[in-house]
Write an enzyme that holds these catalytic residues in place. Structure first.
Site, PDB file in Angstrom:
ATOM      1  N   GLU A   1       0.799  -1.228   0.000  1.00 22.86           N
ATOM      2  CA  GLU A   1       0.000   0.000   0.000  1.00 22.86           C
ATOM      3  C   GLU A   1       0.829   1.274   0.000  1.00 22.86           C
ATOM      4  OE1 GLU A   1      -3.326   0.191   2.695  1.00 22.86           O
ATOM      5  OE2 GLU A   1      -3.531  -1.989   2.677  1.00 22.86           O
TER       6      GLU A   1
ATOM      7  N   ASP B   1      -2.620  -4.531   3.442  1.00 22.49           N
ATOM      8  CA  ASP B   1      -2.773  -4.845   4.865  1.00 22.49           C
ATOM      9  C   ASP B   1      -3.741  -5.999   5.091  1.00 22.49           C
ATOM     10  OD1 ASP B   1      -1.030  -2.831   5.479  1.00 22.49           O
ATOM     11  OD2 ASP B   1      -2.567  -1.374   6.012  1.00 22.49           O
TER      12      ASP B   1
ATOM     13  N   ASP C   1      -6.401  -6.762   6.696  1.00 20.07           N
ATOM     14  CA  ASP C   1      -7.680  -6.428   7.308  1.00 20.07           C
ATOM     15  C   ASP C   1      -8.706  -6.258   6.192  1.00 20.07           C
ATOM     16  OD1 ASP C   1      -7.053  -3.963   6.188  1.00 20.07           O
ATOM     17  OD2 ASP C   1      -6.557  -3.023   8.095  1.00 20.07           O
TER      18      ASP C   1
ATOM     19  N   GLU D   1     -10.143  -3.639   4.847  1.00 15.90           N
ATOM     20  CA  GLU D   1      -9.817  -2.604   3.874  1.00 15.90           C
ATOM     21  C   GLU D   1      -8.707  -3.087   2.941  1.00 15.90           C
ATOM     22  OE1 GLU D   1     -11.655   0.777   2.751  1.00 15.90           O
ATOM     23  OE2 GLU D   1     -11.987  -0.183   4.698  1.00 15.90           O
TER      24      GLU D   1
ATOM     25  N   TYR E   1       1.801  -5.066  13.129  1.00 14.35           N
ATOM     26  CA  TYR E   1       0.674  -4.293  12.591  1.00 14.35           C
ATOM     27  C   TYR E   1      -0.087  -3.617  13.727  1.00 14.35           C
ATOM     28  CZ  TYR E   1      -3.155  -3.156   9.412  1.00 14.35           C
ATOM     29  OH  TYR E   1      -4.081  -2.490   8.647  1.00 14.35           O
TER      30      TYR E   1
ATOM     31  N   HIS F   1      -4.945 -10.352  14.078  1.00 11.74           N
ATOM     32  CA  HIS F   1      -3.543  -9.980  14.245  1.00 11.74           C
ATOM     33  C   HIS F   1      -3.105 -10.216  15.676  1.00 11.74           C
ATOM     34  CE1 HIS F   1      -3.512  -7.975  10.347  1.00 11.74           C
ATOM     35  NE2 HIS F   1      -4.652  -7.420  10.674  1.00 11.74           N
TER      36      HIS F   1
END
Length: 705
Positions: free
Chosen positions: A18, A91, A93, A95, A307, A352
């Site tokens: 990202e 990432d 997650d 999103e 993270y 996580h």
């Protein structure tokens, strides 16, 4: 020859992350054969200018390439075409999964390369190489959960915002989660305003054994807890016991075990950084992102923490082995025989680990020369919290003494650490953790010398306004939002000027309170904690493939849209309610100036708008600099937009203050007063003149700083 042939046949792998900082760190680890590029977040998303949700076709979103990102997407498609393997490494997650899903759709028709998803919890050589060994498919459950949230928030925002434009003023906006957070802040403000403080008094006295003095507080009078509502109550007790003998009646000693805390979750990190370091939630997450993505340590680039968006305290076995090995060499006496495991909280997604340093050996002292001051401060509390979580309990010993003086009983206590345990790795202890007071060696029946009495007036404390730390704690406890949304929730409320930050406290503006009132009265079933918490639970079910995402949206949208249409027709207009005509005249046309509320707060505008467009800042105080005829107005710093207060004659007059002027002048020197806040004194008023020491405390007692 074989080496050259192997080199020609080696697969070319494109890794897409990202951010450029993360790309730089990972590329350093992978070497030849790998190209690491950054997508810069979302490349494909909903357009900003229209609803873009097909409510007639299962609420399907109409995605577009984000404005200004087409060239970057084309470059990634070109890189993918030249590669044999594409690894989507956004990432881990919802999103991030959605970003990978969009990239997969945008790339798969442009390349013959295999496209897979990889995830990791820390940016270290071992974690990255291990992730590459275990590619997987896109997690459709996570993608659908993100899609459901995005669609729901778009439907709410794009229906409520026009309502506010029509009924309050143009340019306003409303959000599903932010509106609930705003309600919490407004409700708390009403509690603060409604609270009526009550007077009460306490009485302390000095006692001494030989040359050693110590203080004790009155806890009983005539066998009961004393009710000291006014000064006369205290004076009556002092008059009766002033000549009494002071005898030690009881001594108790107790030992308490203090357990270490688990590693940080996102919310707990934001709370600790706010309380210990004075960081806003946004600042905490920005710095944590830097530490996660990679810092240049000597000749290597290292991701220093795992993270930082997590609601779990789980720690990998590799990390536990690493920290226990480090402790065995550095604090062997404080290493428990067995590793300590912490239970994951109810409702935690547990995707996580808890937030921890990637390598225990990178102590704060080791990395301090490579970090900025704020990076080091945040890294230090993360490192200390994790390492201490795997150490032995500390122990405190508390000695309590009761002293009889006539019919009065005074109590004194002192605590100290008898065994530091996990505190050995925590640099700064509070007085409560370390020690509180000292007592001489005493025995029951021993007579003590009495010293001065110290009667003190107090007022009961009402509810306190939310701070970044306390609102994040409340959001977490009520199940509102997720680790990734806590900081943005606060930022949006501040950016929209629905809330201001005053002495670290979150205070709703008149605009924020008006919007809250309208939304809560019109949509009570939407702007409440339970609905927001239920949505989070439904999103979890979507992620687990236990609930179809668009059926969840369908159940909500019909009744919601009906209510919006009804309110649009029946809600009374509040336009202009917050405007206020002033006595000041426009210097350009002579018409009265009007105090108006804009995006960044109040300002003065000519009542002749649109013929006259003159505007200016509202004067808060006269400039106190001798010979200057300017006014003090609110200004904002470039970039971060932090508010400060300066003279209108700048740069001729360079006076500035970081504290907001209040409507009061110093009785000692005539400069204006400001309101300050600290943990010791709470809120108090102080003169802005650096040469003046006047202050005015909350209880009305005047004094000097």
């Amino acid at each position: 020859m074989k080496k050259a042939e192997a080199s020609r046949t080696k697969k070319k792998t494109l890794v897409i992350v990202e951010s450029p900082a993360k790309a730089k760190t990972i590329e350093h680890y992978l070497g030849t054969g790998y190209t690491v590029k950054a997508s810069m977040g979302h490349l494909i998303d909903l357009p900003k200018s229209r609803l873009a949700i097909n409510v007639e076709d299962g609420f399907q979103p109409e995605y577009i390439t984000v404005r200004g990102r087409a060239k970057l997407l084309q470059e990634l498609q070109k890189d993918a075409k030249a590669s044999d393997v594409v690894l989507l490494a956004s990432d881990n997650d919802r999103e991030g999964e959605a970003i990978s899903w969009h990239l997969n759709n945008a790339l798969k028709g442009k390349t013959a390369a295999s496209i897979n998803r990889i995830t990791f919890n820390e940016i270290t050589p071992v974690a990255i190489k291990e992730a590459i060994k275990h590619p997987r498919e896109i997690d459709e459950g996570k993608v659908n959960a993100q899609k459901a949230r995005r669609v729901l928030d778009r439907l709410v925002g794009y229906n409520l915002s026009p309502l506010l434009w029509k009924k309050v003023k143009n340019g306003l906006s409303a959000g599903r989660v932010q509106s609930v957070a705003l309600r919490l802040i407004c409700d708390r403000e009403k509690e603060v305003e409604d609270f009526i403080p009550e007077e009460y008094w306490t009485l302390e006295a000095d006692f001494a054994k030989g040359k050693v003095k110590f203080g004790a507080e009155l806890t009983q009078y005539c066998g009961k807890k004393p009710e000291l509502k006014k000064e006369a109550d205290v004076q009556a007790i002092m008059d009766r016991i002033v000549s009494s003998d002071c005898i030690v009646r009881d001594i108790k000693e107790s030992e308490k075990t203090v357990r270490p805390k688990p590693p940080f979750t996102t919310s707990k990190l934001q709370q600790a950084a706010a309380n210990k370091l004075g960081f806003t939630s946004r600042k905490t997450m920005q710095i944590a992102q830097q530490l996660y993505e990679g810092i240049q340590i000597g000749s290597s680039r290292v991701g220093l923490i795992t993270y930082m968006r997590t609601d779990s305290v789980r720690i990998s076995q590799t990390a536990l082995d690493d920290v226990r090995d480090w402790l065995s060499k550095n604090y062997p006496d404080d290493l428990p025989e067995e590793q300590i495991e912490y239970s994951v909280g109810k409702g935690a997604q547990d995707a996580h680990e808890g937030i921890r340093p990637t390598y225990t050996k990178y102590t704060p002292d080791y990395v301090k020369e490579y970090l900025s001051r704020d990076q080091l401060r945040l890294y230090s509390i993360i490192w200390e919290r994790f390492v201490s979580s795997q150490m032995k309990n500390a122990r405190t010993v508390t000695t309590s003494v009761d002293i009889e003086a006539g019919d009065a009983l005074f109590h004194a206590s002192a605590s100290k650490l008898s065994y530091k345990g996990f505190y050995n790795v925590i640099k700064t202890l509070s007085s409560k953790e370390d020690s509180s007071g000292r007592l001489p060696s005493l025995s029951v029946g021993e007579k003590l010398s009495a010293g001065k009495f110290y009667p003190e007036q107090h007022f009961t404390s009402g509810p306190t306004r939310y701070t970044d730390a306390s609102i994040v704690k409340t959001l977490e406890e009520k199940g509102i939002g997720r680790p990734s949304t806590y900081a943005p929730i606060i930022s949006v409320l501040l950016d929209r000027y629905y809330v201001t930050r005053n002495n670290k406290q979150l205070v709703p503006t008149p605009l924020g309170r008006m919007i809250c009132k309208i939304l809560v009265e019109a949509f009570p079933s939407l702007i409440n904690e339970q609905f927001t918490s239920d949505v989070e639970n439904d999103l979890d079910k979507v992620e687990k493939n236990e609930l179809v995402w668009n059926s969840m949206i369908g159940d909500f949208y019909g009744p919601f849209k009906e209510r919006v249409d009804s309110v649009m027709d029946t809600q009374e207009s509040m336009k202009g309610v917050l405007d206020e005509t002033t006595e000041e005249r426009c210097e350009k046309c002579g018409r009265p100036m009007v105090k108006k509320l804009g995006r960044f707060g109040y300002f003065l505008a000519c009542s002749g708008f649109p013929e006259c467009r003159n505007t200016k800042s509202i004067p808060l105080a006269k400039c106190p600099v001798e010979g200057c005829d300017g006014d003090i107005v609110a200004r904002k710093t470039k970039g971060r937009g932090k508010e400060f207060y300066g003279c209108t004659n700048y740069p001729k007059c360079s006076f500035l203050s970081h504290f907001k002027p209040i409507n009061a002048t110093c009785p000692k020197c005539g400069w204006f007063m400001v309101e300050k806040y600290d943990k010791k004194n709470g809120s108090y008023k102080s003169c802005i003149n650096p040469a003046c020491d006047y202050l005015h405390s909350p209880d009305g007692m005047e004094g000097q700083e």
